[in-house]
Design a protein around this motif. Sequence first.
Motif, PDB file in Angstrom:
ATOM      1  N   SER A  36       0.792  -1.222   0.000  1.00  0.00           N
ATOM      2  CA  SER A  36       0.000   0.000   0.000  1.00  0.00           C
ATOM      3  C   SER A  36       0.831   1.281   0.000  1.00  0.00           C
ATOM      4  CB  SER A  36      -0.971  -0.010   1.177  1.00  0.00           C
ATOM      5  OG  SER A  36      -0.265  -0.140   2.383  1.00  0.00           O
ATOM      6  N   SER A  37       2.006   1.235  -0.617  1.00  0.00           N
ATOM      7  CA  SER A  37       2.798   2.454  -0.799  1.00  0.00           C
ATOM      8  C   SER A  37       3.521   2.357  -2.139  1.00  0.00           C
ATOM      9  CB  SER A  37       3.823   2.622   0.329  1.00  0.00           C
ATOM     10  OG  SER A  37       4.852   1.652   0.213  1.00  0.00           O
ATOM     11  N   LEU A  38       3.921   3.495  -2.662  1.00  0.00           N
ATOM     12  CA  LEU A  38       4.668   3.488  -3.917  1.00  0.00           C
ATOM     13  C   LEU A  38       5.979   2.729  -3.768  1.00  0.00           C
ATOM     14  CD1 LEU A  38       4.137   7.098  -5.304  1.00  0.00           C
ATOM     15  CD2 LEU A  38       3.399   4.961  -6.345  1.00  0.00           C
ATOM     16  N   GLU A  39       6.604   2.858  -2.618  1.00  0.00           N
ATOM     17  CA  GLU A  39       7.864   2.165  -2.382  1.00  0.00           C
ATOM     18  C   GLU A  39       7.666   0.652  -2.409  1.00  0.00           C
ATOM     19  OE1 GLU A  39       6.672   4.675  -0.420  1.00  0.00           O
ATOM     20  OE2 GLU A  39       8.003   6.225  -1.164  1.00  0.00           O
ATOM     21  N   ALA A  40       6.583   0.182  -1.787  1.00  0.00           N
ATOM     22  CA  ALA A  40       6.294  -1.246  -1.776  1.00  0.00           C
ATOM     23  C   ALA A  40       5.985  -1.756  -3.181  1.00  0.00           C
ATOM     24  CB  ALA A  40       5.131  -1.545  -0.831  1.00  0.00           C
ATOM     25  N   LEU A  41       5.220  -0.966  -3.951  1.00  0.00           N
ATOM     26  CA  LEU A  41       4.920  -1.358  -5.329  1.00  0.00           C
ATOM     27  C   LEU A  41       6.175  -1.358  -6.195  1.00  0.00           C
ATOM     28  CD1 LEU A  41       1.546   0.440  -6.124  1.00  0.00           C
ATOM     29  CD2 LEU A  41       1.925  -1.992  -5.737  1.00  0.00           C
ATOM     30  N   GLU A  43       9.171  -2.023  -5.185  1.00  0.00           N
ATOM     31  CA  GLU A  43       9.935  -3.221  -4.820  1.00  0.00           C
ATOM     32  C   GLU A  43       9.290  -4.483  -5.377  1.00  0.00           C
ATOM     33  OE1 GLU A  43      11.064  -5.528  -0.745  1.00  0.00           O
ATOM     34  OE2 GLU A  43      11.349  -3.344  -0.769  1.00  0.00           O
ATOM     35  N   LYS A  44       7.972  -4.567  -5.281  1.00  0.00           N
ATOM     36  CA  LYS A  44       7.241  -5.764  -5.725  1.00  0.00           C
ATOM     37  C   LYS A  44       7.170  -5.873  -7.244  1.00  0.00           C
ATOM     38  CE  LYS A  44       3.658  -8.862  -5.406  1.00  0.00           C
ATOM     39  NZ  LYS A  44       4.064 -10.233  -5.498  1.00  0.00           N
ATOM     40  N   LEU A  45       6.791  -4.761  -7.917  1.00  0.00           N
ATOM     41  CA  LEU A  45       6.514  -4.813  -9.351  1.00  0.00           C
ATOM     42  C   LEU A  45       7.515  -4.041 -10.214  1.00  0.00           C
ATOM     43  CD1 LEU A  45       2.652  -4.156  -9.192  1.00  0.00           C
ATOM     44  CD2 LEU A  45       3.808  -6.370  -9.409  1.00  0.00           C
ATOM     45  N   GLY A  46       8.201  -3.088  -9.614  1.00  0.00           N
ATOM     46  CA  GLY A  46       9.094  -2.232 -10.386  1.00  0.00           C
ATOM     47  C   GLY A  46       8.426  -0.965 -10.895  1.00  0.00           C
ATOM     48  N   VAL A  47       7.172  -0.745 -10.470  1.00  0.00           N
ATOM     49  CA  VAL A  47       6.433   0.428 -10.939  1.00  0.00           C
ATOM     50  C   VAL A  47       7.124   1.712 -10.463  1.00  0.00           C
ATOM     51  CG1 VAL A  47       4.813   0.552  -8.992  1.00  0.00           C
ATOM     52  CG2 VAL A  47       4.112   1.389 -11.206  1.00  0.00           C
ATOM     53  N   GLY A  48       7.258   2.662 -11.374  1.00  0.00           N
ATOM     54  CA  GLY A  48       7.827   3.959 -11.030  1.00  0.00           C
ATOM     55  C   GLY A  48       9.329   3.995 -10.902  1.00  0.00           C
ATOM     56  N   THR A  49      10.012   2.950 -11.332  1.00  0.00           N
ATOM     57  CA  THR A  49      11.467   2.901 -11.143  1.00  0.00           C
ATOM     58  C   THR A  49      12.260   3.335 -12.372  1.00  0.00           C
ATOM     59  OG1 THR A  49      11.519   0.549 -11.738  1.00  0.00           O
ATOM     60  CG2 THR A  49      11.301   1.088  -9.392  1.00  0.00           C
ATOM     61  N   CYS A  50      11.585   3.644 -13.460  1.00  0.00           N
ATOM     62  CA  CYS A  50      12.302   4.107 -14.666  1.00  0.00           C
ATOM     63  C   CYS A  50      12.076   5.601 -14.850  1.00  0.00           C
ATOM     64  CB  CYS A  50      11.856   3.317 -15.891  1.00  0.00           C
ATOM     65  SG  CYS A  50      12.469   1.623 -15.894  1.00  0.00           S
ATOM     66  N   GLU A  56       2.144   8.963 -10.327  1.00  0.00           N
ATOM     67  CA  GLU A  56       0.930   9.663  -9.908  1.00  0.00           C
ATOM     68  C   GLU A  56      -0.299   8.765 -10.055  1.00  0.00           C
ATOM     69  OE1 GLU A  56      -1.640  13.633 -11.090  1.00  0.00           O
ATOM     70  OE2 GLU A  56       0.468  13.541 -11.650  1.00  0.00           O
ATOM     71  N   TYR A  57      -0.408   8.078 -11.173  1.00  0.00           N
ATOM     72  CA  TYR A  57      -1.559   7.199 -11.390  1.00  0.00           C
ATOM     73  C   TYR A  57      -1.488   5.978 -10.474  1.00  0.00           C
ATOM     74  CZ  TYR A  57      -5.396   4.828 -13.636  1.00  0.00           C
ATOM     75  OH  TYR A  57      -6.597   4.214 -13.868  1.00  0.00           O
ATOM     76  N   ALA A  58      -0.286   5.458 -10.251  1.00  0.00           N
ATOM     77  CA  ALA A  58      -0.127   4.327  -9.325  1.00  0.00           C
ATOM     78  C   ALA A  58      -0.587   4.741  -7.925  1.00  0.00           C
ATOM     79  CB  ALA A  58       1.315   3.844  -9.306  1.00  0.00           C
ATOM     80  N   GLN A  59      -0.262   5.956  -7.509  1.00  0.00           N
ATOM     81  CA  GLN A  59      -0.706   6.444  -6.201  1.00  0.00           C
ATOM     82  C   GLN A  59      -2.218   6.541  -6.154  1.00  0.00           C
ATOM     83  OE1 GLN A  59       1.277   7.209  -3.273  1.00  0.00           O
ATOM     84  NE2 GLN A  59      -0.821   6.927  -2.545  1.00  0.00           N
ATOM     85  N   MET A  60      -2.835   6.968  -7.244  1.00  0.00           N
ATOM     86  CA  MET A  60      -4.285   7.032  -7.295  1.00  0.00           C
ATOM     87  C   MET A  60      -4.890   5.638  -7.123  1.00  0.00           C
ATOM     88  SD  MET A  60      -6.779   8.596 -10.221  1.00  0.00           S
ATOM     89  CE  MET A  60      -6.857   7.110 -11.207  1.00  0.00           C
ATOM     90  N   LEU A  61      -4.295   4.625  -7.756  1.00  0.00           N
ATOM     91  CA  LEU A  61      -4.788   3.255  -7.597  1.00  0.00           C
ATOM     92  C   LEU A  61      -4.621   2.779  -6.154  1.00  0.00           C
ATOM     93  CD1 LEU A  61      -3.532   1.604 -10.895  1.00  0.00           C
ATOM     94  CD2 LEU A  61      -5.889   2.166 -10.271  1.00  0.00           C
ATOM     95  N   ILE A  62      -3.515   3.140  -5.526  1.00  0.00           N
ATOM     96  CA  ILE A  62      -3.314   2.801  -4.106  1.00  0.00           C
ATOM     97  C   ILE A  62      -4.433   3.425  -3.280  1.00  0.00           C
ATOM     98  CG2 ILE A  62      -1.865   3.202  -2.074  1.00  0.00           C
ATOM     99  CD1 ILE A  62       0.558   3.097  -4.014  1.00  0.00           C
ATOM    100  N   ASN A  63      -4.691   4.700  -3.508  1.00  0.00           N
ATOM    101  CA  ASN A  63      -5.720   5.401  -2.741  1.00  0.00           C
ATOM    102  C   ASN A  63      -7.097   4.775  -2.934  1.00  0.00           C
ATOM    103  OD1 ASN A  63      -3.679   7.138  -2.003  1.00  0.00           O
ATOM    104  ND2 ASN A  63      -4.318   8.767  -3.369  1.00  0.00           N
ATOM    105  N   GLN A  64      -7.381   4.287  -4.129  1.00  0.00           N
ATOM    106  CA  GLN A  64      -8.686   3.707  -4.426  1.00  0.00           C
ATOM    107  C   GLN A  64      -8.845   2.291  -3.882  1.00  0.00           C
ATOM    108  OE1 GLN A  64      -9.084   3.884  -8.672  1.00  0.00           O
ATOM    109  NE2 GLN A  64      -9.792   5.990  -8.663  1.00  0.00           N
ATOM    110  N   HIS A  65      -7.764   1.522  -3.818  1.00  0.00           N
ATOM    111  CA  HIS A  65      -7.892   0.093  -3.540  1.00  0.00           C
ATOM    112  C   HIS A  65      -7.279  -0.383  -2.230  1.00  0.00           C
ATOM    113  CE1 HIS A  65      -9.697  -0.625  -7.418  1.00  0.00           C
ATOM    114  NE2 HIS A  65      -8.810   0.204  -7.914  1.00  0.00           N
ATOM    115  N   ALA A  66      -6.589   0.461  -1.519  1.00  0.00           N
ATOM    116  CA  ALA A  66      -5.991   0.048  -0.248  1.00  0.00           C
ATOM    117  C   ALA A  66      -7.077  -0.139   0.798  1.00  0.00           C
ATOM    118  CB  ALA A  66      -4.973   1.076   0.226  1.00  0.00           C
ATOM    119  N   ASP A  67      -6.880  -1.096   1.644  1.00  0.00           N
ATOM    120  CA  ASP A  67      -7.803  -1.376   2.740  1.00  0.00           C
ATOM    121  C   ASP A  67      -7.584  -0.324   3.826  1.00  0.00           C
ATOM    122  OD1 ASP A  67      -9.316  -2.339   4.835  1.00  0.00           O
ATOM    123  OD2 ASP A  67      -8.239  -4.240   4.998  1.00  0.00           O
TER     124      ASP A  67
END
Length: 75
Positions: A36-41, A43-50, A56-67
């Motif tokens: 549930s954080s950009l840092e965790a994503l 590490e897990k998926l590589g999102v936002g590392t290039c 910004e959109y990944a953060q929006m998805l976190i905000n929408q789907h995090a418990d």
Amino acid sequence: MISPIILIYTSNIMYVCVCKAIKDSEIKNAVENGYSSLEALAEKLGVGTCCGGCREYAQMLINQHADPSSYYNAA
């Protein structure tokens, strides 16, 4: 220079991170499983590392789907 947000949507598949070919469904699944954080994503998926254009959109998805119960509550 700020990278433009690039989203590619095709056949019910939306690529959020074009650099790493990460789909919105992969991010949603990871968030629903506790990442549930950009840092965790990152590490897990590589999102936002290039280029970072997807962060910004990944953060929006976190905000929408995090418990919400997984958030720290300083009560």
